[in-house]
Design an enzyme around this catalytic site. Structure first.
Site, PDB file in Angstrom:
ATOM      1  N   ALA A  65     -20.303  44.033 -10.188  1.00  0.00           N
ATOM      2  CA  ALA A  65     -21.616  44.451  -9.698  1.00  0.00           C
ATOM      3  C   ALA A  65     -21.487  44.633  -8.186  1.00  0.00           C
ATOM      4  O   ALA A  65     -20.594  44.063  -7.556  1.00  0.00           O
ATOM      5  CB  ALA A  65     -22.644  43.381 -10.020  1.00  0.00           C
ATOM      6  N   GLY A 109     -18.765  42.222 -13.348  1.00  0.00           N
ATOM      7  CA  GLY A 109     -19.511  43.192 -14.154  1.00  0.00           C
ATOM      8  C   GLY A 109     -18.627  44.297 -14.705  1.00  0.00           C
ATOM      9  O   GLY A 109     -18.938  44.886 -15.745  1.00  0.00           O
ATOM     10  N   GLU A 112     -17.203  42.940 -17.765  1.00  0.00           N
ATOM     11  CA  GLU A 112     -18.296  42.834 -18.744  1.00  0.00           C
ATOM     12  C   GLU A 112     -18.655  44.198 -19.341  1.00  0.00           C
ATOM     13  O   GLU A 112     -18.903  44.315 -20.542  1.00  0.00           O
ATOM     14  CB  GLU A 112     -19.519  42.190 -18.072  1.00  0.00           C
ATOM     15  CG  GLU A 112     -19.249  40.728 -17.728  1.00  0.00           C
ATOM     16  CD  GLU A 112     -20.338  40.094 -16.869  1.00  0.00           C
ATOM     17  OE1 GLU A 112     -20.635  40.643 -15.780  1.00  0.00           O
ATOM     18  OE2 GLU A 112     -20.897  39.076 -17.275  1.00  0.00           O
ATOM     19  N   GLU A 132     -16.902  35.688 -10.485  1.00  0.00           N
ATOM     20  CA  GLU A 132     -18.227  35.378  -9.932  1.00  0.00           C
ATOM     21  C   GLU A 132     -18.296  33.992  -9.304  1.00  0.00           C
ATOM     22  O   GLU A 132     -18.957  33.791  -8.280  1.00  0.00           O
ATOM     23  CB  GLU A 132     -19.300  35.488 -11.023  1.00  0.00           C
ATOM     24  CG  GLU A 132     -19.609  36.906 -11.471  1.00  0.00           C
ATOM     25  CD  GLU A 132     -18.749  37.415 -12.617  1.00  0.00           C
ATOM     26  OE1 GLU A 132     -17.676  36.835 -12.882  1.00  0.00           O
ATOM     27  OE2 GLU A 132     -19.153  38.399 -13.251  1.00  0.00           O
TER      28      GLU A 132
HETATM   29  C1  HXC Z   1     -19.375  45.851  -3.406  1.00  0.00           C
HETATM   30  C2  HXC Z   1     -17.100  46.087  -3.242  1.00  0.00           C
HETATM   31  C3  HXC Z   1     -16.898  45.326  -4.407  1.00  0.00           C
HETATM   32  C4  HXC Z   1     -18.063  44.834  -5.080  1.00  0.00           C
HETATM   33  C5  HXC Z   1     -14.972  45.921  -3.652  1.00  0.00           C
HETATM   34  N1  HXC Z   1     -15.890  46.429  -2.814  1.00  0.00           N
HETATM   35  N2  HXC Z   1     -15.572  45.240  -4.643  1.00  0.00           N
HETATM   36  N3  HXC Z   1     -18.325  46.340  -2.746  1.00  0.00           N
HETATM   37  N4  HXC Z   1     -19.267  45.105  -4.537  1.00  0.00           N
HETATM   38  N5  HXC Z   1     -17.974  44.135  -6.211  1.00  0.00           N
HETATM   39  C6  HXC Z   1     -15.638  47.232  -1.620  1.00  0.00           C
HETATM   40  C7  HXC Z   1     -15.110  46.389  -0.476  1.00  0.00           C
HETATM   41  O1  HXC Z   1     -16.184  45.756   0.203  1.00  0.00           O
HETATM   42  C8  HXC Z   1     -14.440  47.435   0.378  1.00  0.00           C
HETATM   43  O2  HXC Z   1     -15.416  48.136   1.103  1.00  0.00           O
HETATM   44  C9  HXC Z   1     -13.863  48.392  -0.656  1.00  0.00           C
HETATM   45  O3  HXC Z   1     -14.600  48.164  -1.851  1.00  0.00           O
HETATM   46  C10 HXC Z   1     -12.401  48.116  -0.939  1.00  0.00           C
HETATM   47  O4  HXC Z   1     -12.258  46.752  -1.298  1.00  0.00           O
HETATM   48  P1  HXC Z   1     -11.153  45.804  -0.646  1.00  0.00           P
HETATM   49  O5  HXC Z   1     -11.608  44.410  -0.875  1.00  0.00           O
HETATM   50  O6  HXC Z   1     -10.856  46.210   0.748  1.00  0.00           O
HETATM   51  O7  HXC Z   1      -9.893  46.160  -1.563  1.00  0.00           O
HETATM   52  P2  HXC Z   1      -8.651  45.227  -1.916  1.00  0.00           P
HETATM   53  O8  HXC Z   1      -8.194  44.451  -0.702  1.00  0.00           O
HETATM   54  O9  HXC Z   1      -7.678  46.123  -2.589  1.00  0.00           O
HETATM   55  O10 HXC Z   1      -9.194  44.133  -2.944  1.00  0.00           O
HETATM   56  C11 HXC Z   1      -9.629  44.533  -4.225  1.00  0.00           C
HETATM   57  C12 HXC Z   1     -10.454  43.407  -4.898  1.00  0.00           C
HETATM   58  C13 HXC Z   1     -11.604  42.977  -3.944  1.00  0.00           C
HETATM   59  C14 HXC Z   1      -9.554  42.226  -5.217  1.00  0.00           C
HETATM   60  C15 HXC Z   1     -10.995  43.981  -6.215  1.00  0.00           C
HETATM   61  O11 HXC Z   1     -12.319  44.157  -3.514  1.00  0.00           O
HETATM   62  C16 HXC Z   1     -12.584  42.050  -4.568  1.00  0.00           C
HETATM   63  O12 HXC Z   1     -12.326  40.861  -4.714  1.00  0.00           O
HETATM   64  N6  HXC Z   1     -13.785  42.553  -4.913  1.00  0.00           N
HETATM   65  C17 HXC Z   1     -14.878  41.768  -5.420  1.00  0.00           C
HETATM   66  C18 HXC Z   1     -14.593  41.330  -6.833  1.00  0.00           C
HETATM   67  C19 HXC Z   1     -15.720  40.491  -7.365  1.00  0.00           C
HETATM   68  O13 HXC Z   1     -15.991  39.359  -6.879  1.00  0.00           O
HETATM   69  N7  HXC Z   1     -16.409  40.956  -8.410  1.00  0.00           N
HETATM   70  C20 HXC Z   1     -17.492  40.274  -9.034  1.00  0.00           C
HETATM   71  C21 HXC Z   1     -18.787  40.686  -8.417  1.00  0.00           C
HETATM   72  S1  HXC Z   1     -20.120  39.742  -9.050  1.00  0.00           S
HETATM   73  P3  HXC Z   1     -15.353  48.295   2.692  1.00  0.00           P
HETATM   74  O14 HXC Z   1     -16.628  49.029   3.021  1.00  0.00           O
HETATM   75  O15 HXC Z   1     -15.247  46.931   3.247  1.00  0.00           O
HETATM   76  O16 HXC Z   1     -14.116  49.109   2.912  1.00  0.00           O
HETATM   77  C22 HXC Z   1     -20.484  40.468 -10.515  1.00  0.00           C
HETATM   78  C23 HXC Z   1     -21.627  39.846 -11.229  1.00  0.00           C
HETATM   79  C24 HXC Z   1     -21.931  40.576 -12.488  1.00  0.00           C
HETATM   80  O17 HXC Z   1     -19.884  41.397 -10.933  1.00  0.00           O
HETATM   81  C25 HXC Z   1     -23.137  39.975 -13.112  1.00  0.00           C
HETATM   82  C26 HXC Z   1     -23.970  41.016 -13.760  1.00  0.00           C
HETATM   83  C27 HXC Z   1     -24.607  41.932 -12.824  1.00  0.00           C
END
Ligand code: HXC
Length: 258
Positions: A65, A109, A112, A132
């Site tokens: 998400a 997400g 999911e 998460e």
């Molecule tokens: C918003 C995101 C994002 C996310 C990545 N980006 N994931 N933006 N929401 N979930 C953005 C980063 O901010 C960054 O933007 C760009 O994408 C590239 O990401 P990087 O982190 O620089 O890439 P990398 O170093 O290759 O790392 C990849 C990654 C990491 C390991 C996937 O991005 C990451 O950990 N992302 C979050 C994963 C996460 O926690 N997902 C769960 C979310 S909660 P900028 O502008 O900085 O360049 C969820 C809840 C669901 O999903 C519940 C139901 C709704």
């Protein structure tokens, strides 16, 4: 229809939806989820389409998400908007089969959404996880439930409590994905599989999907009974007559979706 966060194509009788927010690794913002729902509605309504493939980029199916959109929500915001029931579960109400073709990250997400599809084909670089917990929340789009049913309690609990990602090989071993294919072949293979499904009898495919899904929601005896009734129902179709006649006559069947 013009979309900003996805692209949509058709390949013969397959609808291909590609998540397309590369700068955010396909983070699932509300606009993207809305567009995904519209694309699914359009393919469901299109008689030419028999199956759907949902994919992302080589780097990310979807990294979750959209954290930036979600970060400042209050409980009341989330509760009143029914975040995330609204929109997200559209995939689970799709009657036509939906194949997830996952390359790169399928996190939170993203994992999911992949699990809401009927089955997952993974590229060899795929990584699945429910991270998460590491950002102070828990899965909210079915992750704690569908992951347990897919991989069992031990692995699901470890993944949800630690945020550890699993790679494609581990995901296949655990039963989360049906198959792993080389990254370069992922889309072709997913479209090929979906096209195979689309070439079969549409009503019988829908019955088969309903029957398998019943295994997730009903006790065994009730599921078996449901299956038996749907099995009997196939004998009311012209396609069952055609399929079996074709086998006996040693020819290919010509299904008419009747
Ligand atoms: C918003 C995101 C994002 C996310 C990545 N980006 N994931 N933006 N929401 N979930 C953005 C980063 O901010 C960054 O933007 C760009 O994408 C590239 O990401 P990087 O982190 O620089 O890439 P990398 O170093 O290759 O790392 C990849 C990654 C990491 C390991 C996937 O991005 C990451 O950990 N992302 C979050 C994963 C996460 O926690 N997902 C769960 C979310 S909660 P900028 O502008 O900085 O360049 C969820 C809840 C669901 O999903 C519940 C139901 C709704």
């Amino acid at each position: 229809m013009a979309y900003e966060n996805i692209t949509v194509e058709t390949h013969r009788h397959v609808g291909l939806i590609t998540l397309n927010r590369p700068k955010a690794l396909n983070a699932l913002c509300s606009a993207l989820i809305r567009e995904l729902g519209q694309a699914l509605d359009a393919f469901e309504a299109d008689d030419e389409i028999g199956a759907i493939v949902l994919t992302g980029s080589e780097k990310a199916f979807a990294a979750g998400a959209d954290i930036k959109e979600m970060a400042s929500k209050s409980f009341i915001d989330a509760y009143l908007a029914d975040f995330i029931t609204n929109g997200w579960e559209r995939i689970t109400t799709c009657r036509k089969p939906v194949v997830a073709a996952v390359a790169g990250f399928a996190l939170g997400g993203g994992c999911e959404v992949a699990m809401m599809c009927d089955f997952i084909l993974a590229a060899d670089n795929a990584k699945f996880g429910q991270p998460e917990i590491t950002i102070g929340t828990i899965p909210g789009a079915g992750g704690t439930q569908r992951l347990v049913r897919a991989v069992g309690k031990a692995k699901a609990m470890e993944m949800v409590l630690t945020g550890r990602m699993i790679d494609a090989v581990e995901a296949e071993r655990a039963g989360l994905v049906s198959r792993v294919v080389p990254l370069a072949e992922l889309i072709d293979e997913a479209v090929k599989v979906a096209d195979k499904i689309a070439s079969l009898s549409r009503p019988v495919v829908l019955l088969a999907k309903e029957a398998v899904n019943a295994a997730f929601e009903t006790p065994l005896a009730q599921g078996i009974r449901f299956e038996r009734r749907l099995f009997h129902a196939t004998f009311a179709t012209e396609d069952q007559k055609e399929g079996m006649a074709a086998f006996i006559e040693k020819r290919s069947p010509a299904f008419r979706n009747r």
